[in-house]
Design a protein around this motif. Structure first.
Motif, PDB file in Angstrom:
ATOM      1  N   UNK A  40       9.031  -2.960 -11.050  1.00 34.61           N
ATOM      2  CA  UNK A  40       7.587  -2.849 -10.943  1.00 34.61           C
ATOM      3  C   UNK A  40       7.199  -1.412 -11.278  1.00 34.61           C
ATOM      4  N   UNK A  41       6.096  -1.232 -11.983  1.00 37.05           N
ATOM      5  CA  UNK A  41       5.666   0.095 -12.400  1.00 37.05           C
ATOM      6  C   UNK A  41       4.764   0.744 -11.346  1.00 37.05           C
ATOM      7  N   UNK A  42       4.551   2.038 -11.508  1.00 40.22           N
ATOM      8  CA  UNK A  42       3.627   2.755 -10.623  1.00 40.22           C
ATOM      9  C   UNK A  42       2.246   2.125 -10.691  1.00 40.22           C
ATOM     10  N   UNK A  43       1.833   1.702 -11.881  1.00 38.65           N
ATOM     11  CA  UNK A  43       0.524   1.055 -12.046  1.00 38.65           C
ATOM     12  C   UNK A  43       0.443  -0.249 -11.248  1.00 38.65           C
ATOM     13  N   UNK A  44       1.516  -1.034 -11.274  1.00 39.27           N
ATOM     14  CA  UNK A  44       1.556  -2.283 -10.506  1.00 39.27           C
ATOM     15  C   UNK A  44       1.474  -1.992  -9.005  1.00 39.27           C
ATOM     16  N   UNK A  45       2.214  -0.978  -8.562  1.00 38.07           N
ATOM     17  CA  UNK A  45       2.176  -0.607  -7.145  1.00 38.07           C
ATOM     18  C   UNK A  45       0.788  -0.107  -6.754  1.00 38.07           C
ATOM     19  N   UNK A  46       0.141   0.615  -7.666  1.00 35.79           N
ATOM     20  CA  UNK A  46      -1.211   1.113  -7.384  1.00 35.79           C
ATOM     21  C   UNK A  46      -2.183  -0.056  -7.236  1.00 35.79           C
ATOM     22  N   UNK A  47      -2.046  -1.071  -8.072  1.00 32.58           N
ATOM     23  CA  UNK A  47      -2.904  -2.262  -7.953  1.00 32.58           C
ATOM     24  C   UNK A  47      -2.697  -2.931  -6.596  1.00 32.58           C
ATOM     25  N   UNK A  48      -1.435  -3.051  -6.172  1.00 35.81           N
ATOM     26  CA  UNK A  48      -1.130  -3.674  -4.886  1.00 35.81           C
ATOM     27  C   UNK A  48      -1.694  -2.832  -3.739  1.00 35.81           C
ATOM     28  N   UNK A  49      -1.534  -1.514  -3.825  1.00 41.68           N
ATOM     29  CA  UNK A  49      -2.059  -0.621  -2.783  1.00 41.68           C
ATOM     30  C   UNK A  49      -3.576  -0.727  -2.704  1.00 41.68           C
ATOM     31  N   UNK A  50      -4.234  -0.798  -3.845  1.00 41.64           N
ATOM     32  CA  UNK A  50      -5.697  -0.894  -3.887  1.00 41.64           C
ATOM     33  C   UNK A  50      -6.167  -2.217  -3.286  1.00 41.64           C
ATOM     34  N   UNK A  51      -5.487  -3.302  -3.617  1.00 37.81           N
ATOM     35  CA  UNK A  51      -5.867  -4.612  -3.067  1.00 37.81           C
ATOM     36  C   UNK A  51      -5.701  -4.625  -1.552  1.00 37.81           C
ATOM     37  N   UNK A  52      -4.602  -4.075  -1.061  1.00 37.68           N
ATOM     38  CA  UNK A  52      -4.358  -4.045   0.381  1.00 37.68           C
ATOM     39  C   UNK A  52      -5.334  -3.106   1.079  1.00 37.68           C
ATOM     40  N   UNK A  53      -5.678  -2.012   0.421  1.00 36.90           N
ATOM     41  CA  UNK A  53      -6.623  -1.038   0.972  1.00 36.90           C
ATOM     42  C   UNK A  53      -7.955  -1.692   1.350  1.00 36.90           C
ATOM     43  N   UNK A  79     -14.417   4.026  12.029  1.00 33.46           N
ATOM     44  CA  UNK A  79     -14.730   5.346  12.581  1.00 33.46           C
ATOM     45  C   UNK A  79     -14.763   6.426  11.502  1.00 33.46           C
ATOM     46  N   UNK A  80     -13.837   6.374  10.571  1.00 36.81           N
ATOM     47  CA  UNK A  80     -13.799   7.379   9.510  1.00 36.81           C
ATOM     48  C   UNK A  80     -14.461   6.894   8.229  1.00 36.81           C
ATOM     49  N   UNK A  81     -14.596   5.577   8.065  1.00 35.89           N
ATOM     50  CA  UNK A  81     -15.078   4.991   6.808  1.00 35.89           C
ATOM     51  C   UNK A  81     -14.225   5.451   5.631  1.00 35.89           C
ATOM     52  N   UNK A  82     -12.950   5.657   5.874  1.00 35.99           N
ATOM     53  CA  UNK A  82     -12.006   6.107   4.848  1.00 35.99           C
ATOM     54  C   UNK A  82     -10.872   5.095   4.781  1.00 35.99           C
ATOM     55  N   UNK A  83     -10.886   4.293   3.727  1.00 38.24           N
ATOM     56  CA  UNK A  83      -9.884   3.238   3.560  1.00 38.24           C
ATOM     57  C   UNK A  83      -8.687   3.785   2.789  1.00 38.24           C
ATOM     58  N   UNK A  84      -7.490   3.453   3.263  1.00 34.72           N
ATOM     59  CA  UNK A  84      -6.271   3.883   2.583  1.00 34.72           C
ATOM     60  C   UNK A  84      -5.359   2.677   2.420  1.00 34.72           C
ATOM     61  N   UNK A  85      -4.714   2.589   1.273  1.00 32.01           N
ATOM     62  CA  UNK A  85      -3.736   1.548   1.012  1.00 32.01           C
ATOM     63  C   UNK A  85      -2.451   2.176   0.513  1.00 32.01           C
ATOM     64  N   UNK A  86      -1.336   1.548   0.807  1.00 32.67           N
ATOM     65  CA  UNK A  86      -0.039   2.013   0.312  1.00 32.67           C
ATOM     66  C   UNK A  86       0.775   0.814  -0.117  1.00 32.67           C
ATOM     67  N   UNK A  87       1.514   0.988  -1.187  1.00 31.44           N
ATOM     68  CA  UNK A  87       2.473  -0.023  -1.627  1.00 31.44           C
ATOM     69  C   UNK A  87       3.788   0.700  -1.853  1.00 31.44           C
ATOM     70  N   UNK A  88       4.858   0.084  -1.383  1.00 26.93           N
ATOM     71  CA  UNK A  88       6.172   0.683  -1.554  1.00 26.93           C
ATOM     72  C   UNK A  88       7.096  -0.300  -2.244  1.00 26.93           C
ATOM     73  N   UNK A  89       8.024   0.251  -2.978  1.00 22.34           N
ATOM     74  CA  UNK A  89       9.107  -0.544  -3.530  1.00 22.34           C
ATOM     75  C   UNK A  89      10.379  -0.012  -2.887  1.00 22.34           C
ATOM     76  N   UNK A  90      11.188  -0.920  -2.396  1.00 24.22           N
ATOM     77  CA  UNK A  90      12.443  -0.512  -1.760  1.00 24.22           C
ATOM     78  C   UNK A  90      13.557  -0.461  -2.804  1.00 24.22           C
ATOM     79  N   UNK A  91      14.660   0.135  -2.430  1.00 27.98           N
ATOM     80  CA  UNK A  91      15.812   0.198  -3.329  1.00 27.98           C
ATOM     81  C   UNK A  91      16.305  -1.201  -3.678  1.00 27.98           C
ATOM     82  N   UNK A  92      16.058  -2.165  -2.796  1.00 28.04           N
ATOM     83  CA  UNK A  92      16.436  -3.559  -3.060  1.00 28.04           C
ATOM     84  C   UNK A  92      15.485  -4.240  -4.045  1.00 28.04           C
ATOM     85  N   UNK A  93      14.390  -3.550  -4.411  1.00 31.68           N
ATOM     86  CA  UNK A  93      13.440  -4.096  -5.372  1.00 31.68           C
ATOM     87  C   UNK A  93      12.273  -4.846  -4.771  1.00 31.68           C
ATOM     88  N   UNK A  94      12.207  -4.915  -3.456  1.00 30.04           N
ATOM     89  CA  UNK A  94      11.117  -5.627  -2.794  1.00 30.04           C
ATOM     90  C   UNK A  94       9.886  -4.741  -2.657  1.00 30.04           C
TER      91      UNK A  94
END
Length: 132
Positions: free
Chosen positions: A1-14, A21-36
């Protein structure tokens, strides 16, 4: 999976972030060494110390699924403020230390910078991290 794909996943989850309270949404997507792929969003609490960051949320899901030997290959973080705009914001200190726990020397971390995304390694993001 590319950085762009991970960014899309992080944005969707965000978009599911709980940040009244902060009105600041954050999303993160990680890829593990196992590829998940795992993702997380920030979840605030009226008692700020009980809030959880998106990065730690995603890493906890990976550990729950893969076990304590899980290693990070890549971490991508996105954010939106109350105006729906992305802003420069690196992972907080707690998240940096959390990443180091599961990082390898090759683990990349990408996050929004002032002039576009910044890609670095977990070690460079937190030099001289805490360890026994």
């Amino acid at each position: 999976m590319t950085t762009s794909d991970l960014k899309q996943q992080a944005t969707a989850t965000m978009m599911n972030a709980y940040s009244p309270y902060s009105n600041f949404k954050v999303g993160a997507a990680i890829q593990t060494a196992a590829g998940n792929i795992y993702s997380g969003c920030n979840v605030e609490n009226i008692s700020y110390g009980l809030s959880i960051c998106a990065e730690r949320n995603a890493i906890m899901q990976a550990v729950a699924a893969e076990g304590p030997a899980m290693k990070l290959a890549a971490v991508v973080v996105t954010n939106y403020n109350q105006n729906g705009e992305s802003g420069a914001c690196s992972p907080c200190g707690a998240c940096r230390q959390f990443m180091i726990e599961f990082a390898t020397p090759d683990t990349t971390v990408t996050y929004p910078g002032e002039h576009g995304d910044i890609e670095t390694t977990a070690d460079k993001l937190l030099p001289d991290s805490f360890s026994f």
